[in-house]
Each structure stands twice: as structure tokens, then as C-alpha cells.
Design a protein around this motif. Sequence first.
Motif, PDB file in Angstrom:
ATOM      1  N   ASN A  51       0.827  -1.205   0.000  1.00  0.00           N
ATOM      2  CA  ASN A  51       0.000   0.000   0.000  1.00  0.00           C
ATOM      3  C   ASN A  51       0.864   1.259   0.000  1.00  0.00           C
ATOM      4  OD1 ASN A  51      -2.764  -0.251  -0.249  1.00  0.00           O
ATOM      5  ND2 ASN A  51      -3.217   0.210   1.874  1.00  0.00           N
ATOM      6  N   ALA A  52       1.863   1.277   0.875  1.00  0.00           N
ATOM      7  CA  ALA A  52       2.707   2.453   1.010  1.00  0.00           C
ATOM      8  C   ALA A  52       3.514   2.718  -0.256  1.00  0.00           C
ATOM      9  CB  ALA A  52       3.645   2.286   2.205  1.00  0.00           C
ATOM     10  N   GLN A  53       4.101   1.681  -0.798  1.00  0.00           N
ATOM     11  CA  GLN A  53       4.923   1.869  -1.995  1.00  0.00           C
ATOM     12  C   GLN A  53       4.072   2.238  -3.204  1.00  0.00           C
ATOM     13  OE1 GLN A  53       7.182  -1.824  -2.050  1.00  0.00           O
ATOM     14  NE2 GLN A  53       8.795  -0.922  -0.789  1.00  0.00           N
ATOM     15  N   GLN A  54       2.857   1.726  -3.260  1.00  0.00           N
ATOM     16  CA  GLN A  54       1.957   2.119  -4.340  1.00  0.00           C
ATOM     17  C   GLN A  54       1.558   3.586  -4.210  1.00  0.00           C
ATOM     18  OE1 GLN A  54      -1.926   0.181  -4.445  1.00  0.00           O
ATOM     19  NE2 GLN A  54      -2.021   0.381  -6.672  1.00  0.00           N
TER      20      GLN A  54
ATOM     21  N   GLU B 283       3.275   5.989  -2.863  1.00  0.00           N
ATOM     22  CA  GLU B 283       4.419   6.799  -3.263  1.00  0.00           C
ATOM     23  C   GLU B 283       4.576   6.811  -4.778  1.00  0.00           C
ATOM     24  OE1 GLU B 283       8.668   7.450  -1.314  1.00  0.00           O
ATOM     25  OE2 GLU B 283       8.503   5.432  -2.178  1.00  0.00           O
ATOM     26  N   ARG B 284       4.443   5.668  -5.391  1.00  0.00           N
ATOM     27  CA  ARG B 284       4.611   5.552  -6.847  1.00  0.00           C
ATOM     28  C   ARG B 284       3.553   6.355  -7.604  1.00  0.00           C
ATOM     29  NH1 ARG B 284       4.400   0.607  -6.820  1.00  0.00           N
ATOM     30  NH2 ARG B 284       2.301   0.178  -7.586  1.00  0.00           N
ATOM     31  N   LEU B 285       2.331   6.418  -7.053  1.00  0.00           N
ATOM     32  CA  LEU B 285       1.236   7.090  -7.737  1.00  0.00           C
ATOM     33  C   LEU B 285       1.174   8.594  -7.446  1.00  0.00           C
ATOM     34  CD1 LEU B 285      -1.608   4.421  -7.329  1.00  0.00           C
ATOM     35  CD2 LEU B 285      -0.283   4.960  -9.387  1.00  0.00           C
ATOM     36  N   GLY B 286       2.105   9.100  -6.652  1.00  0.00           N
ATOM     37  CA  GLY B 286       2.202  10.538  -6.451  1.00  0.00           C
ATOM     38  C   GLY B 286       1.455  11.095  -5.259  1.00  0.00           C
ATOM     39  N   TYR B 287       0.973  10.241  -4.363  1.00  0.00           N
ATOM     40  CA  TYR B 287       0.350  10.738  -3.142  1.00  0.00           C
ATOM     41  C   TYR B 287       1.425  11.332  -2.231  1.00  0.00           C
ATOM     42  CZ  TYR B 287      -3.930   8.383  -4.561  1.00  0.00           C
ATOM     43  OH  TYR B 287      -5.060   7.995  -5.257  1.00  0.00           O
ATOM     44  N   SER B 288       1.020  12.320  -1.449  1.00  0.00           N
ATOM     45  CA  SER B 288       1.972  13.036  -0.605  1.00  0.00           C
ATOM     46  C   SER B 288       2.192  12.354   0.735  1.00  0.00           C
ATOM     47  CB  SER B 288       1.476  14.470  -0.362  1.00  0.00           C
ATOM     48  OG  SER B 288       2.274  15.126   0.598  1.00  0.00           O
ATOM     49  N   THR B 289       1.099  11.867   1.337  1.00  0.00           N
ATOM     50  CA  THR B 289       1.189  11.355   2.700  1.00  0.00           C
ATOM     51  C   THR B 289       0.479  10.023   2.859  1.00  0.00           C
ATOM     52  OG1 THR B 289      -0.699  12.765   3.249  1.00  0.00           O
ATOM     53  CG2 THR B 289       1.455  13.564   3.887  1.00  0.00           C
ATOM     54  N   PHE B 290       0.973   9.264   3.818  1.00  0.00           N
ATOM     55  CA  PHE B 290       0.382   7.981   4.194  1.00  0.00           C
ATOM     56  C   PHE B 290      -0.058   8.111   5.643  1.00  0.00           C
ATOM     57  CE2 PHE B 290       0.229   3.609   5.593  1.00  0.00           C
ATOM     58  CZ  PHE B 290      -0.190   2.900   4.468  1.00  0.00           C
ATOM     59  N   LEU B 291      -1.349   7.969   5.882  1.00  0.00           N
ATOM     60  CA  LEU B 291      -1.935   8.278   7.183  1.00  0.00           C
ATOM     61  C   LEU B 291      -2.606   7.059   7.796  1.00  0.00           C
ATOM     62  CD1 LEU B 291      -3.582  11.476   5.760  1.00  0.00           C
ATOM     63  CD2 LEU B 291      -1.748  11.529   7.457  1.00  0.00           C
TER      64      LEU B 291
ATOM     65  N   THR C 125       9.912   3.461   2.093  1.00  0.00           N
ATOM     66  CA  THR C 125       9.671   4.522   1.119  1.00  0.00           C
ATOM     67  C   THR C 125      10.772   5.572   1.271  1.00  0.00           C
ATOM     68  OG1 THR C 125       8.222   5.707   2.673  1.00  0.00           O
ATOM     69  CG2 THR C 125       7.173   4.178   1.121  1.00  0.00           C
ATOM     70  N   SER C 126      10.803   6.528   0.339  1.00  0.00           N
ATOM     71  CA  SER C 126      11.858   7.537   0.418  1.00  0.00           C
ATOM     72  C   SER C 126      11.339   8.969   0.419  1.00  0.00           C
ATOM     73  CB  SER C 126      12.837   7.360  -0.747  1.00  0.00           C
ATOM     74  OG  SER C 126      12.162   7.437  -1.990  1.00  0.00           O
ATOM     75  N   THR C 127      10.195   9.213  -0.207  1.00  0.00           N
ATOM     76  CA  THR C 127       9.668  10.578  -0.275  1.00  0.00           C
ATOM     77  C   THR C 127       8.296  10.714   0.372  1.00  0.00           C
ATOM     78  OG1 THR C 127       8.660  10.185  -2.445  1.00  0.00           O
ATOM     79  CG2 THR C 127      10.907  11.039  -2.421  1.00  0.00           C
ATOM     80  N   LEU C 128       7.604   9.629   0.564  1.00  0.00           N
ATOM     81  CA  LEU C 128       6.252   9.648   1.110  1.00  0.00           C
ATOM     82  C   LEU C 128       6.263  10.147   2.548  1.00  0.00           C
ATOM     83  CD1 LEU C 128       3.316   8.710   0.288  1.00  0.00           C
ATOM     84  CD2 LEU C 128       3.843   6.568   1.481  1.00  0.00           C
ATOM     85  N   ARG C 129       5.454  11.176   2.824  1.00  0.00           N
ATOM     86  CA  ARG C 129       5.338  11.664   4.180  1.00  0.00           C
ATOM     87  C   ARG C 129       4.420  10.739   4.975  1.00  0.00           C
ATOM     88  NH1 ARG C 129       7.586  16.452   5.020  1.00  0.00           N
ATOM     89  NH2 ARG C 129       6.264  16.994   6.785  1.00  0.00           N
TER      90      ARG C 129
END
Length: 330
Positions: A24-27, A29-37, A64-68
Motif C-alpha cells: 500500500n505504502a509503496q503504491q 508513493e509511486r502514484l504521487g500521493y503526498s502522505t500515508f496516514l 519509502t523515500s519521499t512519502l510523508r
Amino acid sequence: MAQRRFRFGIIDESSQTREHLIQNAQQAERLGYSTFLIRDHFIQGDFLHQLAPIATLATVAAVTSTLRIGTLVFDNDYRHPALLAKEAATLDLLSGGRLELGLGAGWLQEEYEQTGIPFESPGTRIERMQESIQVLKGLFAASPFSFQGKHYQITNLDSFPKPVQQPHPPLLIGAGGKRMLTIAAQEADIIGILASAIPNGVIEDIPTDRLASSVAQKVALIRQAAGERFDQIELSMVLNIVPASHQQHVAEKVIVEQGWKGIGVEQVLEMPSYAIGSVEQMAEKLVLLRERFALSYFVISDASIEAFAPVVAALTRDDSPNTTTPLYSI
């Protein structure tokens, strides 16, 4: 005033295994979402069961590397603010400065009863949260901190570690009622506007609270309470996503399914908390919401992560040059 750039968050409502969480998290990030809550509950309640937030967010940050990462939201009554400050600063440090710290006063009465945590009046819970905000900000600062409040007492505590983001990770406060919205306007970096207040321990989906006019009143209240700092606040809302080729038919179906009375199709289509229609129609609506209400940060369920991805791509790609992005100092 330049408008804020759009941001989109995923709230994880389905992960119950390590494998699914990472996917879920890597998807996202890949799809351009900013944050994972993630929410903060002991019981299922009106949602699905979820994993514990701190360990979950640490795992997401590691893969992940950029996902907040963030909470929507920590229940203030479940952790002493000194404990939460240490955990939050550690998350911010280990994620490389990617934490968004969501905080609320607590609301799910059934959960309090099952855990044996006293479910006190809304006023007391809100008062306690206000003190927690002061403690958190004080402990994130460089110097030892002392605080003598009604609910919390801190004596010369130099909390370790300090967060990477300074002066502190962005603070999100979820708010629906006048008092909470006022506090959020004075203290938060991000305000998660709730469709309705939840003072009595249960969610009441009152359709009039979702109307565009009701949201306009809440934004006006925030603007008045925030004063000069209004432009520094990012306004957010959780969206119900309903992809559809026929907006009118789907809006009629929503009215029936929700059992709403006295609400028309056009009112549903104008509700800021609903995005109904094609990719183009949903994108157009969010642009209008940003123009009218200054809403720029939208959160959706992970169940809609793929269906909504084209909207994310369109709005982040086409954002105009005069928009500004949130500044989270690292």
C-alpha cells in the motif's frame, strides 16, 4: 495571495499484514500521493481494525523515500504528551523529517469504555489537548522545558531526540466544532476540517453539516480566529470518492443509501466532502474547492488509491506556477 499546491493523502483502512502495508505504502508513493496516514483506535468501531500507528508509520518510512507519514489523528488521551513528543521526534528523525503529527481530543466513547479510560466531558478533553499542544511544542524545542498545567506538569525536561523538522513537525488538528476549529486556527499548521463535530462519542452523519454553506462557515471561522496566520495554514478534508459516468444518478443513490432527507442532488454534488463523477469532473471540483474554500490537501481511503490516481496526476501535473507548496523546514 498565491494558492497552495494540491496535496493528496492516503488513509490506510485495510492493511492488517506487513506485506499489504508495504504494498500500500509503496503504491501510494509511486502514484504521487503526498502522505500515508493512519487512525488511532483500539477497536473497530465505524471503521476496519487497523495496526498500531507508531510502529506502522516507522515501517512505512523504512520502505519509502519521499512519502510523508502521519496520523489522522492521535487521540490525546491515549498517550502522555511527554511520551508522544519522544515517539514523534523519533519518527521524524528516523524518517528523515517526513512526519506530520495529527492530534485530536478523542471522541469514540465505546473505545474509552472498553479500555477503561475515563470518557470525560468534551470541554475537559479539549482542555487537556490544549495543554498537550503546549507541552509537545515545548519539548520539541532546544532548551529544557517546564510546564505547570491543570492536567500535565513537566519539570525541566530536555526531551531527546529533537525532531528534524523545525521548530516542530507540522501539527495537524482535526476539528469540526467551533471551539476545536478556533484552537486549530491558533495552533495548527494543517487543519483537517470534519464534516461535523463529534462531541458525544458517536459519528452522526448529518447531511446539512456537509453542505457547501456549512463548510464555508467553518472556513470563515478559521479565518477569523487565525487572523494574520491564516495564509500559513493548510486546509484539509477527507473525500468520499465515487467514480461515475452519470453524476446525477450516483448522487441520487448516495441520498438513498445514506437515508438523507431534505437534500437535493445538486447539494450533494456541491458537498466538499464528496467527489463524484469522471476524472475530469472530480479534478474540476477540487480546483473549485481550492478557489472557494482554500482547501488544497485532500485525503482518501486506500480503497480508492488506484481509481483516484488519475486525479492526483492531473492536479499535481497541472498546478499553476503561482501556487505555493507547504514549507516544512528540515
